[in-house]
Design an enzyme around this catalytic site. Structure first.
Site, PDB file in Angstrom:
ATOM      1  N   LYS A 191       0.849  -1.197   0.000  1.00 19.39           N
ATOM      2  CA  LYS A 191       0.000   0.000   0.000  1.00 19.39           C
ATOM      3  C   LYS A 191       0.887   1.250   0.000  1.00 19.39           C
ATOM      4  O   LYS A 191       2.109   1.151   0.197  1.00 19.39           O
ATOM      5  CB  LYS A 191      -0.910  -0.017   1.228  1.00 19.39           C
ATOM      6  CG  LYS A 191      -0.162   0.026   2.540  1.00 19.39           C
ATOM      7  CD  LYS A 191      -1.086  -0.017   3.732  1.00 19.39           C
ATOM      8  CE  LYS A 191      -0.272   0.097   5.002  1.00 19.39           C
ATOM      9  NZ  LYS A 191      -1.068   0.476   6.151  1.00 19.39           N
ATOM     10  N   TYR A 201      15.767  29.851   8.453  1.00 22.51           N
ATOM     11  CA  TYR A 201      14.654  30.545   9.112  1.00 22.51           C
ATOM     12  C   TYR A 201      14.778  30.443  10.632  1.00 22.51           C
ATOM     13  O   TYR A 201      15.076  29.381  11.171  1.00 22.51           O
ATOM     14  CB  TYR A 201      13.318  29.928   8.704  1.00 22.51           C
ATOM     15  CG  TYR A 201      12.902  30.225   7.284  1.00 22.51           C
ATOM     16  CD1 TYR A 201      12.606  31.525   6.883  1.00 22.51           C
ATOM     17  CD2 TYR A 201      12.806  29.201   6.353  1.00 22.51           C
ATOM     18  CE1 TYR A 201      12.216  31.788   5.578  1.00 22.51           C
ATOM     19  CE2 TYR A 201      12.409  29.450   5.046  1.00 22.51           C
ATOM     20  CZ  TYR A 201      12.121  30.758   4.661  1.00 22.51           C
ATOM     21  OH  TYR A 201      11.732  31.012   3.382  1.00 22.51           O
TER      22      TYR A 201
HETATM   23  C1  LIG Z   1      -3.912  -3.983   7.803  1.00 18.31           C
HETATM   24  C2  LIG Z   1      -2.437  -3.962   7.745  1.00 18.31           C
HETATM   25  N1  LIG Z   1      -1.753  -5.116   7.730  1.00 18.31           N
HETATM   26  C3  LIG Z   1      -0.399  -5.128   7.698  1.00 18.31           C
HETATM   27  C4  LIG Z   1       0.327  -3.958   7.670  1.00 18.31           C
HETATM   28  C5  LIG Z   1       1.821  -4.029   7.645  1.00 18.31           C
HETATM   29  O1  LIG Z   1       2.352  -3.533   8.840  1.00 18.31           O
HETATM   30  P1  LIG Z   1       3.924  -3.393   9.019  1.00 18.31           P
HETATM   31  O2  LIG Z   1       4.368  -2.414   8.003  1.00 18.31           O
HETATM   32  O3  LIG Z   1       4.100  -2.908  10.412  1.00 18.31           O
HETATM   33  O4  LIG Z   1       4.494  -4.750   8.781  1.00 18.31           O
HETATM   34  C6  LIG Z   1      -0.350  -2.744   7.694  1.00 18.31           C
HETATM   35  C7  LIG Z   1       0.394  -1.486   7.724  1.00 18.31           C
HETATM   36  O5  LIG Z   1       0.170  -0.597   8.476  1.00 18.31           O
HETATM   37  C8  LIG Z   1      -1.773  -2.741   7.721  1.00 18.31           C
HETATM   38  O6  LIG Z   1      -2.468  -1.589   7.721  1.00 18.31           O
END
Ligand SMILES: Cc1ncc(COP(=O)(O)O)c(C=O)c1O
Length: 390
Positions: free
Chosen positions: A46, A273
């Site tokens: 994602k 700044y």
């Molecule tokens: C639903 C879900 N599963 C798994 C993960 C993976 O988590 P991580 O990056 O801590 O392994 C995420 C990331 O936030 C998530 O939202």
């Protein structure tokens, strides 16, 4: 009408997020090595593959043994499906207006969808009817995250709708852990207990559910008992384990730029700044054309280092003064031979030069900014060109 922001021609900008897909492949392989044979790995790609490029990350993880891909947005899931990757895909975050337009195509593309509320179940069932395809549903159970997910006691209420609808099939139960990065926190066990009893209720209502998944990177690394049928690592794939581990994982992103100018300034010269920094001695400072609009966190101002590659070698240099929108200043020291045009490693691998002081990492920037490496990696903005190593 939506109008895209005109992209800058990468040939005219020195800033690069150099992505090493081999690192993602090797990290995935190292993580799959921790799993029993029956446990599959879903690469969480994602947020554009945590800033590394979603398709680049997905392909690299599949090469390393992942067989599932997980994304928040249905639109990302569709992009993965259209790329023709050989993987199961799961998407878990949508709202009614956009879901109504995208979910039928998502389901037609064979993508699994998460359901985290009675309303989401109704949306998915309706989309499945439109697509004339049975939706493969992962029922998300809120065991303490308090975000997406049905509460454990809602399962009895939802059971008949799930069991009787020919257009939905519950293929998985899943939950997300709040505190797995702190193995001593009892919250994880409390969540698992709730999850397990919710799964029993679910099986009573809809019959056997083939898959259970719980583990993010931290739980994958520390809790083999929570691997179940599928694990969902994200950050560890990109080389940033959220818990200390012996598993060899290396960062997959290197953020680089080049010095725009170098100049000598006297002792007591103010920088940036608000004048939060003044030079402690006569020194040479370098200007790097990368700032918070590129993803550097302003909160890290005056608290982190970069690595500069000069003719005489690699040297660390502190970033001084406030981080500006487009630029930062670094203190090269009074005797530096750095020149405009020299390469600057903001974080990540310094190109594997033997005996070079290693560059800082996204962890260092996160500590300096009071945040987590996830935010550092996903903040690298769209105006920084991703250059994928082959
Ligand atoms: C639903 C879900 N599963 C798994 C993960 C993976 O988590 P991580 O990056 O801590 O392994 C995420 C990331 O936030 C998530 O939202």
């Amino acid at each position: 009408m939506t109008i895209p922001i005109p992209a800058e021609d990468p040939r005219h900008v020195p800033n690069r997020a150099v992505i090493d897909p081999a690192a993602i492949t090797q990290n995935t392989r190292a993580l799959t090595g921790l799993l029993e044979e029956q446990t599959a790995l879903m690469a969480v790609v994602k947020a554009d593959g945590y800033g590394h490029g979603m398709l680049t990350a997905a392909r690299a993880a599949l090469e390393g043994g992942a067989t599932w891909l997980g994304v928040a947005h249905p639109a990302s899931a569709l992009a993965l499906a259209r790329a023709g990757l050989d993987a199961h895909i799961l998407t878990w975050l949508y709202e009614p207006r956009t879901a109504a337009t995208v979910l039928p195509e998502v389901l037609s593309s064979g993508i699994d969808v998460s359901v985290g509320s009675p309303e989401m179940l109704a949306l998915v069932a309706e989309a499945a009817r439109q697509a004339d395809r049975r939706a493969r549903v992962h029922l998300k159970i809120d065991t303490g995250m308090g975000r997406n997910g049905v509460l454990p006691w809602q399962i009895r209420e939802l059971g008949p709708a799930m069991a009787e609808d020919d257009y939905t099939q519950v293929v998985a139960a899943w939950t997300h852990l709040t505190s797995a990065d702190d193995p001593a926190d009892p919250a994880t066990d409390q969540q698992v207990e709730l999850f397990d009893s919710a799964c029993e209720a679910l099986a009573d209502e809809v019959g056997p559910v083939p898959l259970q998944h719980i583990a993010n990177s931290a739980a994958l690394l520390t809790r083999p008992d929570l691997h179940r049928d599928l694990v969902r690592p994200g950050i560890a794939l990109y080389g940033y384990p959220p818990v200390s581990t012996d598993v060899p994982l290396r960062p997959a992103m290197t953020l680089t730029s080049r010095l725009a100018l170098v100049k000598e300034v006297p002792e007591g010269h103010s920088i940036g700044y608000g004048r939060i920094h003044s030079t402690a001695q006569r020194t040479r400072v370098g200007l790097v054309p990368l700032g918070y609009a590129d993803g550097l966190h302003r909160a890290a101002s005056d608290r982190c280092e970069v690595l500069v590659r000069t003719e005489s070698g690699d040297r660390r240099a502190p970033q001084v003064g406030r981080i500006s929108m487009d630029q930062i200043v670094i203190d090269l020291g009074p005797d530096s031979d750095a020149r405009a045009g020299d390469e600057v490693f903001v974080f990540g691998d310094a190109g594997g030069v033997p005996n070079a002081p290693s560059a800082t990492t996204a962890d260092d920037w996160a500590r300096a900014a009071g945040t987590i490496p996830y935010e550092i990696l996903t903040s690298v903005s769209g105006r920084v060109t991703r250059e994928v190593l082959s």
